[in-house]
Design a protein around this motif. Structure first.
Motif, PDB file in Angstrom:
ATOM      1  N   VAL A 268      47.749   7.652 -32.259  1.00 32.66           N
ATOM      2  CA  VAL A 268      47.176   8.955 -32.585  1.00 32.66           C
ATOM      3  C   VAL A 268      45.712   8.933 -32.182  1.00 32.66           C
ATOM      4  O   VAL A 268      44.986   7.994 -32.525  1.00 32.66           O
ATOM      5  CB  VAL A 268      47.300   9.280 -34.091  1.00 32.66           C
ATOM      6  CG1 VAL A 268      46.571  10.584 -34.420  1.00 32.66           C
ATOM      7  CG2 VAL A 268      48.764   9.379 -34.503  1.00 32.66           C
ATOM      8  N   PHE A 269      45.284   9.939 -31.440  1.00 34.51           N
ATOM      9  CA  PHE A 269      43.878  10.058 -31.075  1.00 34.51           C
ATOM     10  C   PHE A 269      43.205  11.071 -31.989  1.00 34.51           C
ATOM     11  O   PHE A 269      43.675  12.212 -32.135  1.00 34.51           O
ATOM     12  CB  PHE A 269      43.713  10.498 -29.621  1.00 34.51           C
ATOM     13  CG  PHE A 269      43.896   9.384 -28.627  1.00 34.51           C
ATOM     14  CD1 PHE A 269      43.080   8.274 -28.653  1.00 34.51           C
ATOM     15  CD2 PHE A 269      44.881   9.452 -27.657  1.00 34.51           C
ATOM     16  CE1 PHE A 269      43.231   7.236 -27.742  1.00 34.51           C
ATOM     17  CE2 PHE A 269      45.047   8.432 -26.729  1.00 34.51           C
ATOM     18  CZ  PHE A 269      44.221   7.322 -26.785  1.00 34.51           C
ATOM     19  N   GLU A 270      42.089  10.657 -32.593  1.00 35.38           N
ATOM     20  CA  GLU A 270      41.287  11.519 -33.448  1.00 35.38           C
ATOM     21  C   GLU A 270      39.852  11.485 -32.936  1.00 35.38           C
ATOM     22  O   GLU A 270      39.173  10.465 -33.034  1.00 35.38           O
ATOM     23  CB  GLU A 270      41.342  11.036 -34.902  1.00 35.38           C
ATOM     24  CG  GLU A 270      40.487  11.853 -35.850  1.00 35.38           C
ATOM     25  CD  GLU A 270      40.585  11.386 -37.299  1.00 35.38           C
ATOM     26  OE1 GLU A 270      40.093  12.114 -38.180  1.00 35.38           O
ATOM     27  OE2 GLU A 270      41.141  10.300 -37.547  1.00 35.38           O
ATOM     28  N   LYS A 271      39.397  12.579 -32.348  1.00 37.25           N
ATOM     29  CA  LYS A 271      38.047  12.662 -31.778  1.00 37.25           C
ATOM     30  C   LYS A 271      37.759  11.491 -30.840  1.00 37.25           C
ATOM     31  O   LYS A 271      36.689  10.900 -30.871  1.00 37.25           O
ATOM     32  CB  LYS A 271      37.001  12.715 -32.891  1.00 37.25           C
ATOM     33  CG  LYS A 271      37.011  13.984 -33.706  1.00 37.25           C
ATOM     34  CD  LYS A 271      36.685  15.228 -32.886  1.00 37.25           C
ATOM     35  CE  LYS A 271      35.271  15.254 -32.379  1.00 37.25           C
ATOM     36  NZ  LYS A 271      34.994  16.510 -31.564  1.00 37.25           N
ATOM     37  N   GLY A 272      38.717  11.156 -29.999  1.00 37.32           N
ATOM     38  CA  GLY A 272      38.546  10.096 -29.022  1.00 37.32           C
ATOM     39  C   GLY A 272      38.780   8.697 -29.546  1.00 37.32           C
ATOM     40  O   GLY A 272      38.728   7.730 -28.782  1.00 37.32           O
ATOM     41  N   LYS A 273      39.033   8.555 -30.838  1.00 34.25           N
ATOM     42  CA  LYS A 273      39.287   7.243 -31.421  1.00 34.25           C
ATOM     43  C   LYS A 273      40.784   7.009 -31.551  1.00 34.25           C
ATOM     44  O   LYS A 273      41.523   7.884 -32.018  1.00 34.25           O
ATOM     45  CB  LYS A 273      38.638   7.153 -32.809  1.00 34.25           C
ATOM     46  CG  LYS A 273      38.877   5.815 -33.513  1.00 34.25           C
ATOM     47  CD  LYS A 273      38.247   5.814 -34.897  1.00 34.25           C
ATOM     48  CE  LYS A 273      38.514   4.488 -35.600  1.00 34.25           C
ATOM     49  NZ  LYS A 273      37.923   4.471 -36.977  1.00 34.25           N
ATOM     50  N   ALA A 274      41.236   5.826 -31.129  1.00 33.53           N
ATOM     51  CA  ALA A 274      42.656   5.482 -31.210  1.00 33.53           C
ATOM     52  C   ALA A 274      42.988   4.972 -32.606  1.00 33.53           C
ATOM     53  O   ALA A 274      42.341   4.058 -33.115  1.00 33.53           O
ATOM     54  CB  ALA A 274      42.996   4.426 -30.162  1.00 33.53           C
ATOM     55  N   LEU A 275      44.005   5.558 -33.212  1.00 32.09           N
ATOM     56  CA  LEU A 275      44.511   5.122 -34.499  1.00 32.09           C
ATOM     57  C   LEU A 275      45.877   4.497 -34.291  1.00 32.09           C
ATOM     58  O   LEU A 275      46.753   5.089 -33.654  1.00 32.09           O
ATOM     59  CB  LEU A 275      44.627   6.310 -35.470  1.00 32.09           C
ATOM     60  CG  LEU A 275      43.373   7.151 -35.702  1.00 32.09           C
ATOM     61  CD1 LEU A 275      43.677   8.315 -36.624  1.00 32.09           C
ATOM     62  CD2 LEU A 275      42.237   6.302 -36.248  1.00 32.09           C
ATOM     63  N   TYR A 276      46.065   3.294 -34.853  1.00 35.48           N
ATOM     64  CA  TYR A 276      47.305   2.556 -34.656  1.00 35.48           C
ATOM     65  C   TYR A 276      48.117   2.531 -35.956  1.00 35.48           C
ATOM     66  O   TYR A 276      47.595   2.665 -37.041  1.00 35.48           O
ATOM     67  CB  TYR A 276      47.009   1.132 -34.189  1.00 35.48           C
ATOM     68  CG  TYR A 276      46.214   1.072 -32.913  1.00 35.48           C
ATOM     69  CD1 TYR A 276      46.828   1.262 -31.679  1.00 35.48           C
ATOM     70  CD2 TYR A 276      44.835   0.864 -32.941  1.00 35.48           C
ATOM     71  CE1 TYR A 276      46.093   1.235 -30.508  1.00 35.48           C
ATOM     72  CE2 TYR A 276      44.086   0.839 -31.777  1.00 35.48           C
ATOM     73  CZ  TYR A 276      44.720   1.020 -30.564  1.00 35.48           C
ATOM     74  OH  TYR A 276      43.991   1.007 -29.402  1.00 35.48           O
ATOM     75  N   PHE A 277      49.405   2.295 -35.764  1.00 31.92           N
ATOM     76  CA  PHE A 277      50.317   2.244 -36.907  1.00 31.92           C
ATOM     77  C   PHE A 277      50.363   0.809 -37.437  1.00 31.92           C
ATOM     78  O   PHE A 277      51.366   0.103 -37.326  1.00 31.92           O
ATOM     79  CB  PHE A 277      51.707   2.743 -36.485  1.00 31.92           C
ATOM     80  CG  PHE A 277      51.716   4.196 -36.129  1.00 31.92           C
ATOM     81  CD1 PHE A 277      52.098   5.137 -37.061  1.00 31.92           C
ATOM     82  CD2 PHE A 277      51.309   4.629 -34.871  1.00 31.92           C
ATOM     83  CE1 PHE A 277      52.103   6.502 -36.739  1.00 31.92           C
ATOM     84  CE2 PHE A 277      51.287   5.980 -34.535  1.00 31.92           C
ATOM     85  CZ  PHE A 277      51.683   6.908 -35.485  1.00 31.92           C
ATOM     86  N   VAL A 278      49.265   0.394 -38.037  1.00 31.72           N
ATOM     87  CA  VAL A 278      49.141  -0.959 -38.557  1.00 31.72           C
ATOM     88  C   VAL A 278      48.443  -0.942 -39.902  1.00 31.72           C
ATOM     89  O   VAL A 278      47.581  -0.103 -40.171  1.00 31.72           O
ATOM     90  CB  VAL A 278      48.352  -1.894 -37.593  1.00 31.72           C
ATOM     91  CG1 VAL A 278      49.084  -2.062 -36.266  1.00 31.72           C
ATOM     92  CG2 VAL A 278      46.946  -1.369 -37.350  1.00 31.72           C
ATOM     93  N   THR A 279      48.824  -1.868 -40.767  1.00 31.73           N
ATOM     94  CA  THR A 279      48.154  -2.096 -42.039  1.00 31.73           C
ATOM     95  C   THR A 279      47.961  -3.598 -42.190  1.00 31.73           C
ATOM     96  O   THR A 279      48.579  -4.397 -41.488  1.00 31.73           O
ATOM     97  CB  THR A 279      48.983  -1.569 -43.230  1.00 31.73           C
ATOM     98  OG1 THR A 279      50.297  -2.156 -43.194  1.00 31.73           O
ATOM     99  CG2 THR A 279      49.115  -0.055 -43.166  1.00 31.73           C
ATOM    100  N   THR A 280      47.107  -3.988 -43.108  1.00 32.99           N
ATOM    101  CA  THR A 280      46.848  -5.406 -43.316  1.00 32.99           C
ATOM    102  C   THR A 280      47.902  -6.030 -44.234  1.00 32.99           C
ATOM    103  O   THR A 280      48.462  -5.373 -45.097  1.00 32.99           O
ATOM    104  CB  THR A 280      45.462  -5.615 -43.966  1.00 32.99           C
ATOM    105  OG1 THR A 280      45.388  -4.878 -45.180  1.00 32.99           O
ATOM    106  CG2 THR A 280      44.374  -5.141 -43.020  1.00 32.99           C
ATOM    107  N   GLU A 281      48.165  -7.298 -43.981  1.00 34.12           N
ATOM    108  CA  GLU A 281      49.130  -8.034 -44.809  1.00 34.12           C
ATOM    109  C   GLU A 281      48.581  -8.255 -46.208  1.00 34.12           C
ATOM    110  O   GLU A 281      47.379  -8.384 -46.411  1.00 34.12           O
ATOM    111  CB  GLU A 281      49.453  -9.367 -44.146  1.00 34.12           C
ATOM    112  CG  GLU A 281      50.223  -9.234 -42.849  1.00 34.12           C
ATOM    113  CD  GLU A 281      50.509 -10.572 -42.195  1.00 34.12           C
ATOM    114  OE1 GLU A 281      51.438 -10.644 -41.395  1.00 34.12           O
ATOM    115  OE2 GLU A 281      49.769 -11.541 -42.481  1.00 34.12           O
TER     116      GLU A 281
END
Length: 281
Positions: A268-281
Motif C-alpha cells: 500500500v502506498f501512502e503519500k509515496g511511502k510503502a506500507l508492507y503487510f508485516v508485524t513484529t514477532e
C-alpha cells in the motif's frame, strides 16, 4: 402509482450516489499492520494477512527503498541486510493465496474524500482530477511527454506518454502492430460515510471510493514489447502527489519493475511511502 414512481426514482438516486452511513467509523487494530488496517477498511483485505517478522527485519523494510526491496524479494539484486531467505519466503507467500477474482489480486486506488473537498462538484470528477494531476506529475518527473485523451465517460481517462529513450513512441508515429505507452485511470462509484477513525477527522462525512467492487477505482498500464520503463516507480511517485486521504494498493505480481520483473508482494502506498503487510514477532 405516482407515489410508487417517485419512490423508485429516489431508490435509483440513492443507489447511484450513495447515502451517508450512520455506522461508527472503523477503528485501528494495533495488532495488525497499517497496510492491513487500510485495506480492510477499503474492502480489499478479506484474504490478505500480515507476516510476522523480527523487529530488526521490520526496521529494514521500513528503511529500504521500496523499488530496491521489491527487486530483492523477486530474487534479483542483492539481498537486503536483516532479511533472511525464510523472511523472504514468508512475504512472497502472500502472492500465492489470492484467487484471480479476489479484490486483493487487483491493483486499486481507494480513499475517503472529505465532503467539502469536492466543493459541490461531482465527487468522481474531483477524484479523477486528483489522480490526473498525480500521475501526470509522476510521468513528467521521469522525462515523459504526456498526452491526455478524455472520454465521454468522465470516469475514464487515458494518459499516453512519450519518451524515445524508453521506447515509448508518439501515438502518431506507431504502426498498426505496435502499442503506444499509456495509463488508463478508472474512477468507480462512491458512498457517503464516516471515514475510519485513523484517516483524518472522525466527524466529517466522506466520499468513500472503495476497492472491494469488481469495477473498483483502478489503473492499468499498456506498453509495447520494446518499452522499458518502471511502472512501480511511476505509481510510487504518483502516490506522493495524492491527498493524504487517498491510497494506492499494488497487488502481488501485477506491476512491472526494472527488467520487466513483477512486484512480488502486496504493497500500500501512502503519500509515496510503502506500507508492507508485516508485524513484529
Amino acid at each position: 402509482m405516482k407515489k410508487i414512481g417517485q419512490m423508485i426514482l429516489i431508490s435509483i438516486a440513492v443507489a447511484l450516489t450513495g447515502c451517508a452511513s450512520t455506522q461508527k467509523p472503523i477503528t485501528y487494530n494495533p495488532e495488525k499492520s497499517r497496510a492491513l488496517n487500510l485495506v480492510n477498511a477499503a474492502g480489499i483485505g478479506s484474504t490478505l494477512k500480515d507476516t510476522k517478522l523480527p523487529q530488526d527485519t521490520v526496521n529494514t523494510l521500513m528503511k529500504s527503498d521500496a523499488a530496491d526491496l521489491s527487486f530483492a524479494l523477486s530474487g534479483f539484486g542483492a539481498p537486503l541486510p536483516g532479511l533472511s531467505g525464510l523472511n523472504t519466503a514468508g512475504l512472497n507467500l502472500l502472492a500465492t493465496v489470492l484467487a484471480p477474482e479476489d479484490a486483493a489480486a487487483r491493483n486499486s486506488i481507494f480513499g475517503w474524500m472529505p465532503e467539502d473537498f469536492a466543493q459541490g462538484k461531482d465527487p468522481k470528477k474531483a477524484f479523477m482530477n486528483e489522480l490526473e494531476k498525480a500521475f501526470e506529475h509522476a510521468l513528467a518527473d521521469r522525462g515523459f511527454e504526456v498526452i491526455k485523451h478524455y472520454s465521454n465517460d468522465k470516469s475514464i481517462l487515458v494518459l499516453s506518454f512519450i519518451n524515445d529513450k524508453l521506447k515509448c513512441p508518439s501515438p502518431e508515429t506507431i504502426t498498426n502492430n505496435q502499442k503506444f505507452c499509456s495509463l488508463t485511470l478508472y474512477v468507480d462509484d462512491y458512498e457517503l460515510e464516516n471515514p475510519p477513525s485513523f484517516i483524518g477527522k472522525e466527524t466529517y462525512p466522506s466520499f468513500h471510493f472503495s476497492a472491494g467492487n469488481i469495477n473498483n477505482t483502478r489503473f492499468r498500464f499498456k506498453k509495447n514489447k520494446n518499452s522499458n520503463f518502471n511502472e512501480f516507480e511511476i505509481v510510487e511517485s504518483a502516490s506522493s502527489y495524492l491527498p493524504d486521504w487517498a491510497f494506492i494498493y499494488l497487488a502481488p505480481k501485477m506491476i512491472e519493475m526494472d527488467n520487466k520483473q513483477k512486484n512480488p508482494v502486496p504493497i500500500v502506498f501512502e503519500k509515496g511511502k510503502a506500507l508492507y503487510f508485516v508485524t513484529t514477532e
